[in-house]
Design an enzyme around this catalytic site. Sequence first.
Site, short mmCIF file in Angstrom:
data_model
loop_
_atom_site.label_atom_id
_atom_site.label_comp_id
_atom_site.label_asym_id
_atom_site.label_seq_id
_atom_site.Cartn_x
_atom_site.Cartn_y
_atom_site.Cartn_z
N LYS A 207 0.89 -1.18 0.00
CA LYS A 207 0.00 0.00 0.00
C LYS A 207 0.92 1.22 0.00
O LYS A 207 1.49 1.58 1.02
CB LYS A 207 -0.90 -0.06 1.24
N GLU B 249 8.20 1.12 12.12
CA GLU B 249 9.18 2.20 12.07
C GLU B 249 8.38 3.49 12.18
O GLU B 249 7.77 3.94 11.22
CB GLU B 249 9.96 2.09 10.76
N CYS C 276 11.99 10.95 9.61
CA CYS C 276 11.87 10.61 11.04
C CYS C 276 13.23 10.61 11.71
O CYS C 276 13.31 10.62 12.94
CB CYS C 276 11.13 9.29 11.22
N GLU D 22 7.43 16.09 16.58
CA GLU D 22 8.25 15.92 15.38
C GLU D 22 7.90 17.04 14.39
O GLU D 22 6.75 17.16 13.97
CB GLU D 22 7.91 14.55 14.77
C1 SIN Z 1 12.32 7.86 7.43
O1 SIN Z 1 12.34 9.05 7.54
O2 SIN Z 1 11.26 7.23 7.61
C2 SIN Z 1 13.53 7.03 7.05
C3 SIN Z 1 14.76 7.80 6.85
C4 SIN Z 1 15.94 7.00 6.39
O3 SIN Z 1 15.87 5.81 6.08
O4 SIN Z 1 17.02 7.58 6.35
#
Ligand code: SIN
Length: 490
Positions: free
Chosen positions: A179, A255, A289, A392
């Site tokens: 997805k 994640e 992230c 964030e």
């Molecule tokens: C993410 O922001 O979800 C992953 C970043 C990365 O793999 O460097």
Amino acid sequence: MDDVIATVPKRLLIDGKWRDADGGGTFGVDDPGSEQRLCDIADGQGADAEAAVEAAVAAQDEWARTAPRERGEILRRAWQLMTDRAEDLARLMTLEMGKSLTESRAEVSYAAGFFRWFSEEAVRIDGRYTRNPAGGGRTLVTKQPVGPCLLVTPWNFPLAMGTRKIGPAVAAGCTMIVKPPQLTPLSMLNLAELLREAGLPGSVLNVVPSTSASSIVNPVLADARVRKLSFTGSTEVGRTLVEQCSANLQRMSMELGGNAPFLVFSDADLDAAVQGAVTAKMRNNGESCVAANRFHVAESVAGEFTRRLTEKMSALKTGHGTEDGVAVGPLVSEDQRQKVRELVDDARERGARATTGGEPETGTGTGTGTGYFYPPTVLADVPGQARILREEVFGPVAPITTFADEDEAVALANDTEFGLVGYLFTRDLDRALRVGERLRTGMAGINTGIVSNPAAPFGGVKASGFGREGGAEGIEEYLDTKYLALATGS
Ligand code: SIN
């Protein structure tokens, strides 16, 4: 229509065929740098998700029986195709997501790297054979693919978050339902076609974009034959998905969100720290992230660090991602820009000072719309209560606060529900290791502003989730351990 958009398949990939969505609906994909429509694509429905599950389930056993080398070679060919077509893949990504071409090229290389890494891991799935301690039997331990997987990918890294999940699933012998994100589905549709060209058999990979994530995710997870979910996205959505997986006890890799601290100690090489800060903050426009979310700097060097960071951030050129020399593209959407704006306004109302940026930029994109631009921003004197230190930001904003000593630095860094990554700059090796170990995060960058690497285990602790992607650990997430007890005479 731009050539790279014209060649993208705009339908759903189910059971090895590109087809329209149930009911024939479509939705639009826009360029965030111009607010113009790029194209329309099929809008997947629940019935499409169910058909994708049937295809993935039907293909699972035969796919699991293919030789590991064969699976590895498909991934290797896919890496080669991505490398050969890097420029087109990068342009497509910039158009749908906004990031500069430099960023997109870096992502294509990072994304392809997962295919190369897992092509090498496919042939290293191991087990063991031991004699029972009391004799009279042998223990065989082997690994088997977990089975059909649901992979839910985010908009911020439209290719890399896909290859990081598809690579190990292919290597392990799992079939998939993907997805992709509503905002940036084109890179994934393109990748699916590229994988077919690389030799991935028909129904192993099914791709169902949709404007309604729950219409796809709910029926897939409700089917107990689907054995794993890998999700990259917000902690809030992750929590709901964890609950959903409890009904069928599906395995999960989560994640989720981050709130990365970036620590600069008084003995740091300030040039390196400022360069690392720009990388950790501005990679992907700050829409990551693992982006440094807050900067905690030793009191004695805070003024100089702020001055140098301000200088570098204000020199970054903002504009449409496809233009030459642009370092900072638009944010992905107006919603995203609004969130950044709110966090900056909140910090300023509480007394923070913008040493550069701080106001939305409009009109820097090409085309008829203005684009969702926000300028690189540095905030000094950010008070502890500011929301930006806890939430964030997902944008190009660097809030700076100070600390008096190492204990305070570590306490500030760990004062968050998240635990994805932390960064620290110091010349003292003992301190680097000590602080690196004290950070309650899944990853730490020591004297570097980037930790992402296909050969390393990416993932977090606490509200940043669980499970690892990349590295030797990445394939384990797609494998079950199987023990065979063998009776023998001795
Ligand atoms: C993410 O922001 O979800 C992953 C970043 C990365 O793999 O460097």
